[in-house]
Design a protein around this motif. Structure first.
Motif, mmCIF file in Angstrom:
data_model
loop_
_atom_site.group_PDB
_atom_site.id
_atom_site.type_symbol
_atom_site.label_atom_id
_atom_site.label_comp_id
_atom_site.label_asym_id
_atom_site.label_seq_id
_atom_site.Cartn_x
_atom_site.Cartn_y
_atom_site.Cartn_z
ATOM 1 N N PHE B 19 -0.362 3.000 0.597
ATOM 2 C CA PHE B 19 0.869 3.247 -0.161
ATOM 3 C C PHE B 19 0.958 2.164 -1.241
ATOM 4 O O PHE B 19 0.143 1.235 -1.268
ATOM 5 N N ASP B 21 2.667 -0.514 -1.990
ATOM 6 C CA ASP B 21 2.696 -1.954 -1.693
ATOM 7 C C ASP B 21 1.426 -2.410 -0.977
ATOM 8 O O ASP B 21 1.241 -3.603 -0.757
ATOM 9 N N GLN B 167 18.447 9.873 -1.322
ATOM 10 C CA GLN B 167 17.189 10.518 -0.914
ATOM 11 C C GLN B 167 16.612 9.840 0.324
ATOM 12 O O GLN B 167 16.038 10.499 1.183
ATOM 13 N N ALA B 168 16.711 8.506 0.373
ATOM 14 C CA ALA B 168 16.229 7.747 1.528
ATOM 15 C C ALA B 168 14.772 8.020 1.873
ATOM 16 O O ALA B 168 14.409 8.103 3.041
ATOM 17 N N TYR B 169 13.946 8.173 0.823
ATOM 18 C CA TYR B 169 12.489 8.161 1.051
ATOM 19 C C TYR B 169 12.192 6.856 1.774
ATOM 20 O O TYR B 169 12.753 5.808 1.449
ATOM 21 N N LEU B 170 11.301 6.885 2.766
ATOM 22 C CA LEU B 170 11.083 5.668 3.554
ATOM 23 C C LEU B 170 10.341 4.594 2.759
ATOM 24 O O LEU B 170 10.534 3.410 2.966
ATOM 25 N N GLU B 171 9.481 5.015 1.837
ATOM 26 C CA GLU B 171 8.796 4.029 0.997
ATOM 27 C C GLU B 171 9.652 3.763 -0.230
ATOM 28 O O GLU B 171 9.926 4.673 -1.014
ATOM 29 N N PRO B 172 10.077 2.507 -0.428
ATOM 30 C CA PRO B 172 10.936 2.244 -1.591
ATOM 31 C C PRO B 172 10.184 2.450 -2.915
ATOM 32 O O PRO B 172 8.960 2.566 -2.942
ATOM 33 N N ILE B 221 2.329 8.642 -1.006
ATOM 34 C CA ILE B 221 3.640 8.549 -1.652
ATOM 35 C C ILE B 221 4.623 8.776 -0.522
ATOM 36 O O ILE B 221 4.687 9.863 0.055
ATOM 37 N N GLY B 222 5.325 7.697 -0.173
ATOM 38 C CA GLY B 222 6.108 7.709 1.060
ATOM 39 C C GLY B 222 7.447 8.399 0.939
ATOM 40 O O GLY B 222 8.501 7.806 1.117
ATOM 41 N N GLY B 223 7.408 9.683 0.620
ATOM 42 C CA GLY B 223 8.634 10.455 0.467
ATOM 43 C C GLY B 223 9.186 10.292 -0.936
ATOM 44 O O GLY B 223 8.923 9.294 -1.621
ATOM 45 N N ARG B 256 15.153 -2.615 -0.247
ATOM 46 C CA ARG B 256 15.906 -1.411 0.091
ATOM 47 C C ARG B 256 17.329 -1.461 -0.482
ATOM 48 O O ARG B 256 17.833 -0.457 -0.977
ATOM 49 N N MET B 467 3.573 14.056 -1.722
ATOM 50 C CA MET B 467 4.502 12.999 -1.304
ATOM 51 C C MET B 467 4.946 13.225 0.134
ATOM 52 O O MET B 467 5.993 12.753 0.546
#
Lengths: 161, 724
Positions: B19, B21, B167-172, B221-223, B256, B467
């Motif tokens: 991902f 980071d 949206q709260a995708y887990l990956e910022p 792509i973490g969401g 976050r 994603m």
């Protein structure tokens, strides 16, 4: 401060700021990027690891807390027999979506399957309640862990431990 | 229908899939954004903390921008960085970089900015209730007959509010820029939905100082859920500028709390509906909808959300006389943006509640009332687009049947008579037009590329990202299943703007619907052109022809003709349809709604990969239910939420059993799936609560504190009536 600990079954030592987060130690000093940072405040479980066999969020654990202890990350668990079983059970129903939370789910469900392993939906839900997933609606995650509980007894006795 | 396994699941599980980071470059330094903590004001001075060597930092502000200080968007009105005046909390003022990430965070959190404060609108209702805040182009769909309503018709007039949703995708959000001065190329690695949008974003800010921006996504792509549609353009621009100025690779990953507070959210809405219903036939004869969105401080892509909102505003009902007016409203909050559903969840929130209100007033079963008013073949949308299929009605019939709705409706009514706790059951319906609105797909003119290698490996080049929705597995599957080529001989190139052609953004439920169906067609075309039965055999016996490259563009069906000025015509070629029933248990002592079971029936056309589609739909349904039930983003007097501690996402303990079924999957065409699961579930929760308690709440989410205050009001009213 020099700390010594067991990381994924290997003894390691590191000279580190005692307040450095375990999450950063794993990612920056050991290159174990499977452990993810998402919320940074212990809510989401994306950075879950096992510390002396218990699941903890590594963003809330500092270097001083791990001296002399044993840490297992998703990378280590992926090599264990129950870890491999779980990976296959997550893969089979296409449970993984974006995957950012999944190393955390792997660690928590490994802990459940290894220490309890009863095929019981309520217990599984409770054991995974510290891990947030935004993509899946959790149903396929439950399905996968149930599947792993069902298949665990079929493993060789020495692999179940 | 084959549920082949995902290509990326195992590396995602064992932690080896990278991902944003997880990438690092030699000499890389870290960047962060310094943003406004004032809602509206003039920047007087910026005070950096003492004790730091400022020469170690790289800083960029509006004055350093060599190109234009305007982010490319459908409406170009938002600067990358504020110049003198800030118009909302969270507006970026500077980009700052340093080799030490921790030190940089401390430095920025100890930096203070002095403002001359100006008046600001931060409250949702303050923004949406005041007509003076309207800005931008007003949209109208005018399907009026000009006749006056019959005096016998029953008039209903209500206002509905919907909140922000995160949206709260887990990956910022994150970005890495690597300036390559020799070639004058700005290489950017991005977690994003739309690599070509990011390219425009970088090229606009950098102007002539660079020759080209090359964007490649991270493996993972973490969401995203819409949250990585346009914010990455701004972030990539500032990261690039920092890399250019420092001469080093720069990585920015948002904390976050920054991510939640400053990035785009689902637009809060205020939707006012007036209807006139014939009490004899139970048909709604006339409707007037005023659809308003809080755009935030800038318009950016809000006009496109507004367009989809008004086009879905009437829900699935045929009403002979209809007028829909859509407007954007200005506030001093960060621009709202794309989120799965894109204006449609707000539309259904209002209309599906309104339908239940009328049904309840007419003492009718909400299902029967819907059935009478539902579109039929031969009816038309308010844009005059004809209704060509009755699949929405099929979805409704199926879900009523499998949830045992009518029986439960009676049972619960009896049960509720003798219990303090209540049981309830609610319906909602919805649909989603696939792909860009109106003539959008024509303008996009998406292109895909395929290379067949000497060993018969097929490489697919598209700019659409995976994603989490499994797009790369499903897209490959659509190609290789068409020509019966082995799965392991089909690869998808990681989106990279210098390698993959522009097949458009990963938005609007268009990836499988537009690009997937195009790839399938493309596979047949290549097969015809080369004249093979078996590709591997053909390549083996014609080695000199390979490697060979093929390209194909999307051609819009000629029936799609839409008048963008007057909002008349075919807005979307194909619609996905859905209906939902949700059952709740209301705990009277704690004012809590417990979701017990939710059934969704959807028509998304051909289901390419059953397990992937089911998983995506289940996740969307939970997001939809949570939109109505628990996700609180802004509270008057408290402001925006700061993280996952105060923004309540559903956990494993909060969800009901979710049952998802796809019907009409024998269709030749795969339609949109991404957004529809989010569009329709929320109203079913509200309607179930209404059914359980008789109390109607006109805003989301239905958290205990809100229910408590409505219950108090109802009790007070009851007492007052008794006193009188």
């Amino acid at each position: 401060m020099i700390i010594k600990f067991i990381l994924n079954k290997k003894e390691v030592s590191i000279d580190v700021d005692p307040m450095k987060r375990l999450l950063d130690i794993l990612r920056e000093d050991f290159g174990l990027t499977g452990t993810k940072e998402s919320c940074g405040e212990g809510e989401c479980g994306a950075c879950t690891v096992l510390l002396d066999g218990k699941s903890v969020t590594s963003c809330l654990v500092n270097a001083v807390h791990i001296d002399g202890k044993e840490v297992m990350t998703s990378e280590g668990i992926a090599k264990e027999p129950i870890g491999k079983l779980l990976i296959d059970c997550f893969d089979e129903p296409n449970a993984v979506q974006c995957g950012f939370c999944f190393p955390g789910f792997l660690v928590t469900s490994y802990h459940y399957v290894k220490t309890d392993g009863e095929k019981n939906l309520d217990k599984i839900k409770k054991s995974l309640s510290g891990n947030i997933c935004r993509c899946t609606g959790y149903q396929k995650i439950f399905e996968s862990v149930m599947l792993a509980c069902e298949r665990k007894p079929l493993m060789n006795a020495n692999e179940r431990e | 229908m084959k549920s082949i396994r995902k290509i990326d699941a195992i590396p995602k599980l064992n932690g080896s899939w990278k991902f944003l980071d997880d990438y690092s470059y030699k000499g890389m330094i870290h960047g962060q954004l310094l943003y406004s903590t004032c809602h509206h004001g003039i920047i007087k001075q910026i005070h950096f903390p003492d004790g730091y060597d400022l020469s170690e930092f790289t800083m960029v502000s509006a004055a350093d921008i060599p190109g234009e200080n305007i982010v490319p968007e459908p409406v170009c009105d938002q600067p990358y960085m504020a110049d003198k005046e800030v118009f909302h909390f969270g507006q970026v003022i500077m980009g700052i970089a340093h080799p030490n990430r921790k030190l940089l965070r401390e430095f920025i959190s100890n930096t203070s900015i002095e403002y001359e404060e100006l008046p600001a609108i931060t409250d949702i209702k303050e923004c949406l209730d005041n007509e003076k805040n309207a800005f931008g182009r007003e949209l109208t769909i005018d399907h009026r007959t000009g006749k006056k309503p019959d005096p016998n018709w029953v008039h209903h007039h209500k206002i509905y509010y919907t909140p922000h949703q995160e949206q709260a995708y887990l990956e910022p959000q994150g970005m890495i820029a690597v300036w390559q001065p020799k070639d004058k190329i700005m290489f950017v690695r991005a977690t994003c939905q739309c690599p070509f949008f990011v390219k425009e974003g970088v090229e606009a800010i950098m102007g002539d100082t660079i020759k080209e921006a090359v964007i490649e996504t991270s493996e993972g792509i973490g969401g995203a859920f819409g949250g990585k549609e346009d914010f990455p353009n701004l972030l990539a621009g500032i990261t690039s500028l920092l890399s250019y100025k420092s001469g080093k690779p720069v990585k920015i990953v948002l904390d976050r709390s920054d991510d939640i507070q400053i990035t785009t959210k689902r637009h809060p809405a205020r939707i006012e509906i007036e209807t006139w219903t014939d009490p004899k036939t139970k048909k709604i004869m006339k409707i007037d909808i005023d659809y308003r969105l809080d755009a935030g401080a800038y318009q950016t892509l809000s006009p496109v959300v507004l367009a989809r909102g008004v086009l879905h505003a009437i829900s699935g009902y045929s009403i002979p006389d209809a007028f829909i007016r859509g407007r954007l409203f200005h506030s001093n909050t960060p621009s709202n943006g794309a989120f799965r559903g894109f204006g449609a969840p707000q539309a259904f929130a209002a209309m599906e509640a309104h339908i239940d209100n009328i049904a309840s007033d007419l003492k009718m079963n909400p299902y029967k009332f819907r059935k009478i008013n539902l579109f039929k073949i031969g009816d038309e949308f308010p844009t005059t687009q004809p209704i060509l299929e009755d699949h929405l009605s099929n979805c409704l019939e199926r879900v009523i049947d499998k949830s045992n709705y009518s029986k439960k409706l009676k049972e619960f009514k009896e049960w509720n008579k003798t219990h303090k706790d209540k049981k309830g059951i609610g319906i909602s319906i919805g649909y989603h037009g696939g792909g860009y609105t109106g003539n959008g797909e024509k303008v996009l003119n998406s292109e895909v590329k395929v290379v067949i290698e000497k060993d018969a490996i097929v490489k697919i080049y598209v700019s659409n990202t995976d994603m989490g929705q499994g797009a790369h597995t499903t897209l490959a599957q659509m190609f290789f299943e068409a020509i019966d080529h082995p799965r392991e001989k089909c690869r998808i190139q990681l989106p990279n703007t210098s390698k993959t052609p522009n097949s458009g953004p990963t938005v609007a439920s268009r990836t499988i619907y537009i690009i997937g169906n195009l790839l399938r067609k493309f596979a047949f075309k290549i097969k015809d052109e080369l004249g093979f039965e078996n590709l591997e055999g053909y390549v083996a016996s014609n080695q000199n022809e390979f490697p060979r490259e093929f390209r194909m563009n999307f051609v819009q069906d000629p029936s799609v003709v839409f008048d963008d000025e007057n909002y008349v015509g075919v807005a979307y070629k194909d619609y996905s349809w859905a209906a939902c029933v949700t059952e709740i248990y209301y705990h009277a002592d704690t004012y809590q709604i417990e979701l017990t079971k939710s059934w969704s029936v959807m028509d998304i056309g051909k289901v390419v990969n059953q397990k992937i589609a089911t998983g995506q739909a289940e996740g969307g349904v939970l997001q939809g239910l949570a939109y109505g039930l628990c996700e609180f983003f802004y509270k008057p007097g408290y402001g925006r939420m700061h993280g996952f501690t105060d923004y309540a996402l559903p956990t494993t303990m909060d969800l009901p059993e979710i049952d998802v079924e796809f019907i009409h999957n024998d269709s030749p065409i795969a339609k949109g799936l991404g957004e529809i699961p989010m569009d329709f579930p929320a109203p079913s929760v509200r309607n179930a609560f209404h059914n359980a308690t008789g109390i109607f709440i006109n805003e989301y989410p239905l958290v205990p504190e809100r229910i408590y205050s409505y219950m108090q009001r109802a009790t007070d009213r009851h007492r007052q009536t008794q006193t009188v």
